[in-house]
Design a protein around this motif. Sequence first.
Motif, PDB file in Angstrom:
ATOM      1  N   PRO A 179      12.362  17.786  11.676  1.00 36.48           N
ATOM      2  CA  PRO A 179      11.709  16.600  11.110  1.00 36.48           C
ATOM      3  C   PRO A 179      11.472  15.530  12.163  1.00 36.48           C
ATOM      4  N   SER A 180      10.423  14.766  11.977  1.00 34.81           N
ATOM      5  CA  SER A 180      10.105  13.661  12.893  1.00 34.81           C
ATOM      6  C   SER A 180      10.732  12.372  12.380  1.00 34.81           C
ATOM      7  N   PRO A 181      11.073  11.457  13.285  1.00 37.91           N
ATOM      8  CA  PRO A 181      11.630  10.175  12.840  1.00 37.91           C
ATOM      9  C   PRO A 181      10.588   9.268  12.194  1.00 37.91           C
ATOM     10  N   ALA A 182       9.294   9.555  12.440  1.00 42.71           N
ATOM     11  CA  ALA A 182       8.221   8.734  11.872  1.00 42.71           C
ATOM     12  C   ALA A 182       6.961   9.574  11.782  1.00 42.71           C
ATOM     13  N   ILE A 183       6.002   9.104  10.994  1.00 42.81           N
ATOM     14  CA  ILE A 183       4.725   9.793  10.863  1.00 42.81           C
ATOM     15  C   ILE A 183       3.623   8.755  10.763  1.00 42.81           C
ATOM     16  N   ALA A 184       2.459   9.065  11.311  1.00 41.23           N
ATOM     17  CA  ALA A 184       1.334   8.140  11.263  1.00 41.23           C
ATOM     18  C   ALA A 184       0.687   8.165   9.889  1.00 41.23           C
ATOM     19  N   LEU A 185       0.336   7.006   9.405  1.00 42.08           N
ATOM     20  CA  LEU A 185      -0.348   6.883   8.126  1.00 42.08           C
ATOM     21  C   LEU A 185      -1.851   7.053   8.325  1.00 42.08           C
ATOM     22  N   ARG A 186      -2.467   7.853   7.459  1.00 40.15           N
ATOM     23  CA  ARG A 186      -3.933   7.980   7.435  1.00 40.15           C
ATOM     24  C   ARG A 186      -4.419   7.290   6.170  1.00 40.15           C
ATOM     25  N   HIS A 187      -5.038   6.146   6.347  1.00 37.64           N
ATOM     26  CA  HIS A 187      -5.417   5.296   5.218  1.00 37.64           C
ATOM     27  C   HIS A 187      -6.681   5.816   4.535  1.00 37.64           C
ATOM     28  N   THR A 188      -6.614   5.908   3.209  1.00 39.80           N
ATOM     29  CA  THR A 188      -7.756   6.347   2.421  1.00 39.80           C
ATOM     30  C   THR A 188      -8.710   5.193   2.172  1.00 39.80           C
ATOM     31  N   VAL A 189      -9.995   5.433   2.422  1.00 40.89           N
ATOM     32  CA  VAL A 189     -11.032   4.463   2.061  1.00 40.89           C
ATOM     33  C   VAL A 189     -11.795   5.059   0.880  1.00 40.89           C
ATOM     34  N   GLY A 190     -11.452   4.606  -0.324  1.00 46.51           N
ATOM     35  CA  GLY A 190     -12.076   5.115  -1.539  1.00 46.51           C
ATOM     36  C   GLY A 190     -13.515   4.647  -1.674  1.00 46.51           C
ATOM     37  N   MET A 191     -14.232   5.261  -2.596  1.00 48.28           N
ATOM     38  CA  MET A 191     -15.662   4.982  -2.726  1.00 48.28           C
ATOM     39  C   MET A 191     -15.950   3.556  -3.176  1.00 48.28           C
ATOM     40  N   LEU A 192     -15.021   2.916  -3.865  1.00 48.53           N
ATOM     41  CA  LEU A 192     -15.229   1.542  -4.323  1.00 48.53           C
ATOM     42  C   LEU A 192     -14.523   0.518  -3.453  1.00 48.53           C
ATOM     43  N   ASP A 193     -13.819   0.958  -2.442  1.00 50.75           N
ATOM     44  CA  ASP A 193     -13.029   0.030  -1.632  1.00 50.75           C
ATOM     45  C   ASP A 193     -13.916  -0.918  -0.831  1.00 50.75           C
ATOM     46  N   PRO A 194     -13.574  -2.195  -0.816  1.00 54.32           N
ATOM     47  CA  PRO A 194     -14.329  -3.127   0.019  1.00 54.32           C
ATOM     48  C   PRO A 194     -14.119  -2.827   1.504  1.00 54.32           C
ATOM     49  N   ILE A 195     -15.196  -2.931   2.262  1.00 56.57           N
ATOM     50  CA  ILE A 195     -15.115  -2.664   3.704  1.00 56.57           C
ATOM     51  C   ILE A 195     -14.737  -3.940   4.459  1.00 56.57           C
ATOM     52  N   THR A 196     -15.349  -5.052   4.107  1.00 58.25           N
ATOM     53  CA  THR A 196     -15.045  -6.336   4.739  1.00 58.25           C
ATOM     54  C   THR A 196     -14.714  -7.356   3.654  1.00 58.25           C
ATOM     55  N   GLY A 197     -14.250  -8.510   4.083  1.00 61.36           N
ATOM     56  CA  GLY A 197     -13.926  -9.560   3.136  1.00 61.36           C
ATOM     57  C   GLY A 197     -15.115 -10.009   2.326  1.00 61.36           C
ATOM     58  N   ALA A 198     -16.308  -9.875   2.898  1.00 67.19           N
ATOM     59  CA  ALA A 198     -17.518 -10.297   2.185  1.00 67.19           C
ATOM     60  C   ALA A 198     -17.776  -9.440   0.955  1.00 67.19           C
ATOM     61  N   ASP A 199     -17.163  -8.266   0.883  1.00 66.97           N
ATOM     62  CA  ASP A 199     -17.356  -7.376  -0.270  1.00 66.97           C
ATOM     63  C   ASP A 199     -16.457  -7.740  -1.451  1.00 66.97           C
ATOM     64  N   ILE A 200     -15.549  -8.681  -1.267  1.00 62.44           N
ATOM     65  CA  ILE A 200     -14.566  -9.013  -2.309  1.00 62.44           C
ATOM     66  C   ILE A 200     -15.048 -10.236  -3.068  1.00 62.44           C
ATOM     67  N   ALA A 201     -15.378 -10.049  -4.339  1.00 58.78           N
ATOM     68  CA  ALA A 201     -15.862 -11.164  -5.152  1.00 58.78           C
ATOM     69  C   ALA A 201     -14.738 -12.140  -5.466  1.00 58.78           C
ATOM     70  N   GLN A 202     -13.564 -11.605  -5.794  1.00 57.70           N
ATOM     71  CA  GLN A 202     -12.408 -12.451  -6.105  1.00 57.70           C
ATOM     72  C   GLN A 202     -11.150 -11.743  -5.637  1.00 57.70           C
ATOM     73  N   ARG A 203     -10.427 -12.365  -4.731  1.00 60.56           N
ATOM     74  CA  ARG A 203      -9.241 -11.728  -4.169  1.00 60.56           C
ATOM     75  C   ARG A 203      -8.096 -11.711  -5.175  1.00 60.56           C
ATOM     76  N   LEU A 204      -7.257 -10.687  -5.046  1.00 63.35           N
ATOM     77  CA  LEU A 204      -6.081 -10.571  -5.889  1.00 63.35           C
ATOM     78  C   LEU A 204      -4.985 -11.538  -5.454  1.00 63.35           C
ATOM     79  N   ASP A 205      -4.935 -11.796  -4.148  1.00 67.57           N
ATOM     80  CA  ASP A 205      -3.904 -12.675  -3.584  1.00 67.57           C
ATOM     81  C   ASP A 205      -2.501 -12.218  -3.973  1.00 67.57           C
ATOM     82  N   ASP A 206      -2.267 -10.921  -3.834  1.00 69.72           N
ATOM     83  CA  ASP A 206      -0.942 -10.376  -4.155  1.00 69.72           C
ATOM     84  C   ASP A 206      -0.140 -10.049  -2.904  1.00 69.72           C
TER      85      ASP A 206
END
Length: 476
Positions: A179-206
């Motif tokens: 086993p490895s002590p760590a593994i790299a994360l491969r982030h999923t970009v879903g079909m509805l995911d915003p690419i930039t901040g300009a794509d977000i109409a209202q932020r969740l702020d969570d």
Amino acid sequence: MSVPFRITDIQLYERGVRMRLPFRFGVVTLTACPQAFARVRIATADGREAEGAAAELLAPKWFDKNLALSNEDNFEQLRASLRLARDAYLGAAAERDAFGHFATHYQPQIDAAARQGLNPLIACFGPALIDKALLDALCRAQGLPFHEAMQRNLPGIDARLTGDLAGFDIDAFLASLAPSPAIALRHTVGMLDPITGADIAQRLDDGLPESLEDVVAATGCRHFKLKVAGDAEADIARLTRIAQVLDDSLPDYQVTLDGNEQFADAASAAAFWQQVERTPALRRLAQATLYIEQPLPRAIALDSDVRPLAAMRPVLIDESDATLDAFPRALACGYTGVSSKACKGIYRSVLNAARCRQLNEQALREGREAVYFMSAEDLTTQAGLAVQQDLALVSLLGLAHVERNGHHYVDGFGTAPPAEAQAFAAAHADLYQPPGRPRLHIQGGQISLRSLHAAAGFASAAHPLWDTLQLMAVPQ
């Protein structure tokens, strides 16, 4: 040496999961979904007893993409698979090792599910969850962490269901894994995911990232899984926007493309990739693409010649990996890769990894390139048992990066009680941060796995609070 045991109890539970962001993949947009839990008890031949657990999302429109079925129909299909597997495993009173329990019920489960109109991918979901819980119990009974149990082949894995591995030393293969002590994360970009901040109409702020720009800044991630929809013009436009963010933000990165069965045939998938390569704005992204995942519908994927596409970029199967013979069939079509997904079964992942090792060793002996590979994919594994067991599995198999998306679409432990979240976070402080509101901890694009390897059991020193879960209902 394997350890025989009897299965004395299997209980099935559920808990609802709510998404913080809608997740669009293939033909579905997911906003809420149940998570299934298995709780088992075993008694070993030498008189030890232990409890084990596992969890997996009842994801709709992946196991069966029939648009005539509702999400609730899909949930019930997976519940039916779980009930079939539970009844079969409990109905067999014989002592067997962990792999023996799986092997005994493998084909009968597929046959029984078929009589209910359920495909093999659905059929194998029930045993996949129960097998993880049984392995957790076995590791606890023996006081061993998952990786040591696998290195010793405590489950008793052999080639009885995979004739192509008959001459392969599975014990030596398992003993060689570390086993490895760590593994790299491969982030999923879903079909509805915003690419930039300009794509977000209202932020969740969570406090969690929302756009791709946010993810890069917050996590340091350099591996990405990009969903495509099979619409060349729209896909190229969206990939161009993604490439601009990655090119501007990162000195180097790697991506994979997930076709989610959206291309009509192999020719259209190859034409799309050629268009990607010809697009100047995608030059760097094309060079950074490691492989293309399941571009063709499962109905034709294993009857289609994908060698023209594979000559340009490796191609792997995911949804088409429905049975233990799927990967060998895919190899004949030109695929060279196969995914590991815990919802398809830990033993399938291990056996397919062994196949990759055997194929690559043979290729090198014959002076050919070692091109066969396994990838680590996600089906929205949730914080706690599901994500931990999947991370431990793919780490042991030597995979350098893993698609992770459950932490992005669900806030931390989601609907789990705070006491349960705190128990997991206390047991695995390297994996979850901050202590007060634990979420998957990603630093420099890496996930620490050290605490998973230290736990006696299948990658978890904590279990759910069972009295907060709902027993899986029996249909009337």
